[in-house]
Design a protein around this motif. Structure first.
Motif, PDB file in Angstrom:
ATOM      1  N   GLU A  34       1.056  -1.024  -0.441  1.00  0.00           N
ATOM      2  CA  GLU A  34       0.342   0.124   0.174  1.00  0.00           C
ATOM      3  C   GLU A  34       1.047   1.154   0.260  1.00  0.00           C
ATOM      4  O   GLU A  34       1.914   1.193   0.371  1.00  0.00           O
ATOM      5  CB  GLU A  34      -0.744   0.558   1.444  1.00  0.00           C
ATOM      6  CG  GLU A  34      -2.325  -1.037   1.514  1.00  0.00           C
ATOM      7  CD  GLU A  34      -2.700  -0.923   2.346  1.00  0.00           C
ATOM      8  OE1 GLU A  34      -2.643   0.021   3.518  1.00  0.00           O
ATOM      9  OE2 GLU A  34      -3.353  -1.881   2.989  1.00  0.00           O
ATOM     10  N   CYS A  35       0.182   2.555  -0.473  1.00  0.00           N
ATOM     11  CA  CYS A  35       1.453   3.976  -0.933  1.00  0.00           C
ATOM     12  C   CYS A  35       0.117   4.670  -0.770  1.00  0.00           C
ATOM     13  O   CYS A  35      -1.147   4.813  -1.706  1.00  0.00           O
ATOM     14  CB  CYS A  35       2.018   3.983  -1.506  1.00  0.00           C
ATOM     15  SG  CYS A  35       2.699   5.585  -2.456  1.00  0.00           S
ATOM     16  N   GLN A  36       0.159   5.590   0.434  1.00  0.00           N
ATOM     17  CA  GLN A  36      -0.914   6.641   0.588  1.00  0.00           C
ATOM     18  C   GLN A  36       0.018   7.783   0.757  1.00  0.00           C
ATOM     19  O   GLN A  36       0.923   8.281   1.166  1.00  0.00           O
ATOM     20  CB  GLN A  36      -1.934   6.272   1.587  1.00  0.00           C
ATOM     21  CG  GLN A  36      -2.759   4.822   1.389  1.00  0.00           C
ATOM     22  CD  GLN A  36      -2.620   3.976   1.816  1.00  0.00           C
ATOM     23  OE1 GLN A  36      -1.540   3.883   2.604  1.00  0.00           O
ATOM     24  NE2 GLN A  36      -3.259   3.038   1.606  1.00  0.00           N
ATOM     25  N   SER A  37      -1.040   8.816   0.414  1.00  0.00           N
ATOM     26  CA  SER A  37      -0.257  10.873   0.187  1.00  0.00           C
ATOM     27  C   SER A  37      -0.970  10.903   1.669  1.00  0.00           C
ATOM     28  O   SER A  37      -2.314  10.306   1.965  1.00  0.00           O
ATOM     29  CB  SER A  37      -0.783  11.034  -0.830  1.00  0.00           C
ATOM     30  OG  SER A  37      -0.596  12.407  -0.348  1.00  0.00           O
ATOM     31  N   LEU A  38      -0.110  11.728   2.519  1.00  0.00           N
ATOM     32  CA  LEU A  38      -1.136  11.539   3.535  1.00  0.00           C
ATOM     33  C   LEU A  38      -1.150  12.973   4.361  1.00  0.00           C
ATOM     34  O   LEU A  38       0.175  14.265   3.614  1.00  0.00           O
ATOM     35  CB  LEU A  38       0.369  11.519   5.390  1.00  0.00           C
ATOM     36  CG  LEU A  38       0.113   9.826   4.797  1.00  0.00           C
ATOM     37  CD1 LEU A  38       1.459   9.460   6.458  1.00  0.00           C
ATOM     38  CD2 LEU A  38      -0.822   9.272   5.618  1.00  0.00           C
ATOM     39  N   THR A  39      -1.562  13.870   5.139  1.00  0.00           N
ATOM     40  CA  THR A  39      -1.807  15.363   5.593  1.00  0.00           C
ATOM     41  C   THR A  39      -0.217  14.803   6.909  1.00  0.00           C
ATOM     42  O   THR A  39      -0.182  13.651   7.286  1.00  0.00           O
ATOM     43  CB  THR A  39      -3.266  15.583   6.109  1.00  0.00           C
ATOM     44  OG1 THR A  39      -3.515  15.066   7.383  1.00  0.00           O
ATOM     45  CG2 THR A  39      -3.223  16.576   5.198  1.00  0.00           C
ATOM     46  N   GLY A  40      -0.020  15.753   7.801  1.00  0.00           N
ATOM     47  CA  GLY A  40       0.550  15.681   8.088  1.00  0.00           C
ATOM     48  C   GLY A  40       2.033  15.667   8.066  1.00  0.00           C
ATOM     49  O   GLY A  40       2.742  16.427   7.413  1.00  0.00           O
ATOM     50  N   GLU A  41       3.054  15.762   9.060  1.00  0.00           N
ATOM     51  CA  GLU A  41       4.735  15.235   9.140  1.00  0.00           C
ATOM     52  C   GLU A  41       5.195  14.361   7.668  1.00  0.00           C
ATOM     53  O   GLU A  41       5.335  15.094   7.913  1.00  0.00           O
ATOM     54  CB  GLU A  41       5.285  14.666  10.537  1.00  0.00           C
ATOM     55  CG  GLU A  41       7.119  14.546  10.681  1.00  0.00           C
ATOM     56  CD  GLU A  41       7.017  14.259  12.195  1.00  0.00           C
ATOM     57  OE1 GLU A  41       8.404  14.395  12.003  1.00  0.00           O
ATOM     58  OE2 GLU A  41       6.637  14.542  12.985  1.00  0.00           O
ATOM     59  N   ALA A  42       4.779  13.159   7.851  1.00  0.00           N
ATOM     60  CA  ALA A  42       5.216  13.158   6.670  1.00  0.00           C
ATOM     61  C   ALA A  42       4.168  13.007   5.609  1.00  0.00           C
ATOM     62  O   ALA A  42       3.037  13.194   5.730  1.00  0.00           O
ATOM     63  CB  ALA A  42       5.421  11.217   6.815  1.00  0.00           C
ATOM     64  N   ASP A  43       4.531  12.731   4.075  1.00  0.00           N
ATOM     65  CA  ASP A  43       4.501  13.153   2.668  1.00  0.00           C
ATOM     66  C   ASP A  43       3.514  11.530   2.549  1.00  0.00           C
ATOM     67  O   ASP A  43       2.394  11.660   1.021  1.00  0.00           O
ATOM     68  CB  ASP A  43       5.347  13.224   2.099  1.00  0.00           C
ATOM     69  CG  ASP A  43       5.971  14.626   1.996  1.00  0.00           C
ATOM     70  OD1 ASP A  43       4.724  16.057   2.210  1.00  0.00           O
ATOM     71  OD2 ASP A  43       6.794  14.760   2.227  1.00  0.00           O
ATOM     72  N   ILE A  44       4.249  10.462   2.741  1.00  0.00           N
ATOM     73  CA  ILE A  44       3.477   9.291   2.322  1.00  0.00           C
ATOM     74  C   ILE A  44       4.083   7.974   3.125  1.00  0.00           C
ATOM     75  O   ILE A  44       4.372   8.236   4.645  1.00  0.00           O
ATOM     76  CB  ILE A  44       4.816   8.593   1.265  1.00  0.00           C
ATOM     77  CG1 ILE A  44       5.006   9.449   0.058  1.00  0.00           C
ATOM     78  CG2 ILE A  44       4.251   7.341   0.720  1.00  0.00           C
ATOM     79  CD1 ILE A  44       3.767  10.366  -0.968  1.00  0.00           C
ATOM     80  N   ILE A  45       2.913   7.162   3.513  1.00  0.00           N
ATOM     81  CA  ILE A  45       3.241   5.807   4.021  1.00  0.00           C
ATOM     82  C   ILE A  45       2.820   4.857   3.655  1.00  0.00           C
ATOM     83  O   ILE A  45       2.010   4.484   2.109  1.00  0.00           O
ATOM     84  CB  ILE A  45       1.989   6.186   5.535  1.00  0.00           C
ATOM     85  CG1 ILE A  45       2.525   4.807   6.545  1.00  0.00           C
ATOM     86  CG2 ILE A  45       0.481   5.908   4.970  1.00  0.00           C
ATOM     87  CD1 ILE A  45       1.010   4.734   7.657  1.00  0.00           C
ATOM     88  N   LEU A  46       3.506   3.654   3.614  1.00  0.00           N
ATOM     89  CA  LEU A  46       4.184   2.752   2.661  1.00  0.00           C
ATOM     90  C   LEU A  46       3.641   1.313   3.790  1.00  0.00           C
ATOM     91  O   LEU A  46       4.368   1.210   5.201  1.00  0.00           O
ATOM     92  CB  LEU A  46       5.151   2.514   1.835  1.00  0.00           C
ATOM     93  CG  LEU A  46       5.969   3.141   1.308  1.00  0.00           C
ATOM     94  CD1 LEU A  46       7.554   3.212   1.192  1.00  0.00           C
ATOM     95  CD2 LEU A  46       4.737   3.783  -0.245  1.00  0.00           C
ATOM     96  N   LYS A  47       3.006   0.348   2.978  1.00  0.00           N
ATOM     97  CA  LYS A  47       3.077  -0.282   4.242  1.00  0.00           C
ATOM     98  C   LYS A  47       3.582  -1.701   3.010  1.00  0.00           C
ATOM     99  O   LYS A  47       3.486  -2.058   1.823  1.00  0.00           O
ATOM    100  CB  LYS A  47       1.582  -0.735   4.014  1.00  0.00           C
ATOM    101  CG  LYS A  47       1.807  -2.792   5.069  1.00  0.00           C
ATOM    102  CD  LYS A  47      -0.212  -2.630   4.774  1.00  0.00           C
ATOM    103  CE  LYS A  47      -0.312  -4.024   6.258  1.00  0.00           C
ATOM    104  NZ  LYS A  47      -1.786  -4.411   6.682  1.00  0.00           N
ATOM    105  N   VAL A  48       4.655  -2.458   3.207  1.00  0.00           N
ATOM    106  CA  VAL A  48       6.010  -3.269   2.963  1.00  0.00           C
ATOM    107  C   VAL A  48       5.920  -4.669   3.785  1.00  0.00           C
ATOM    108  O   VAL A  48       5.395  -4.833   4.364  1.00  0.00           O
ATOM    109  CB  VAL A  48       7.216  -3.072   2.540  1.00  0.00           C
ATOM    110  CG1 VAL A  48       7.415  -1.353   1.738  1.00  0.00           C
ATOM    111  CG2 VAL A  48       7.905  -2.775   3.918  1.00  0.00           C
TER     112      VAL A  48
END
Length: 143
Positions: free
Chosen positions: A83-97
């Motif tokens: 999974e790869c999602q764009s985020l609000t907040g401190e990080a830009d992207i979250i990945l599930k690997v």
């Protein structure tokens, strides 16, 4: 009610007390209307050789559209990224690997993600135990 997406209209008819033809017709209507995007199998991670799953928070070097597009193309080529999602907040992207073990996770993190020119920083958290994992959406919100 069953939670299996691969039951046929006959089994479904038994559960919802409609005829198989009505179930088949209604399922086709849901697909045509876009409510059902796809039906997928849920594979057993350990049997597939997956021993480590983690979340990786990515901060990009730039927010220019071409940087994000290059990063998206890079991620699309990585089988380990589930999974790869764009985020609000401190990080830009979250990945599930998902990787075989800690060594392969380290390789993914240090040799593929942290060396990508689009990536400024990456922080990871390894999943210790899967307490709940579903793709089921709450149907009460459907119009």
């Amino acid at each position: 009610m069953a939670r299996s997406g691969d039951i046929g209209p006959v089994e479904m008819s038994r559960q919802v007390h409609l005829s198989p033809s009505q179930c088949s017709r209604r399922m086709q209507q849901l697909r045509s209307a876009g409510y059902i995007a796809r039906v997928a199998a849920v594979l057993d991670a350990p049997k597939m050789g997956v021993g480590v799953m983690a979340y990786v928070l990515i901060t990009l070097r730039s927010h220019e559209p071409d940087w994000l597009e290059r990063f998206e193309q890079r991620i699309a080529q990585m089988d380990e990224v589930l999974e790869c999602q764009s985020l609000t907040g401190e990080a830009d992207i979250i990945l599930k690997v998902a990787t075989r073990d800690l060594s392969s996770f380290n390789t993914l993190l240090t040799r593929e993600l942290l060396t990508a020119p689009e990536v400024a920083t990456a922080r990871s958290s390894i999943i210790l135990e899967d307490l709940k994992s579903t793709k089921r959406l709450p149907i009460r919100f459907a119009e």
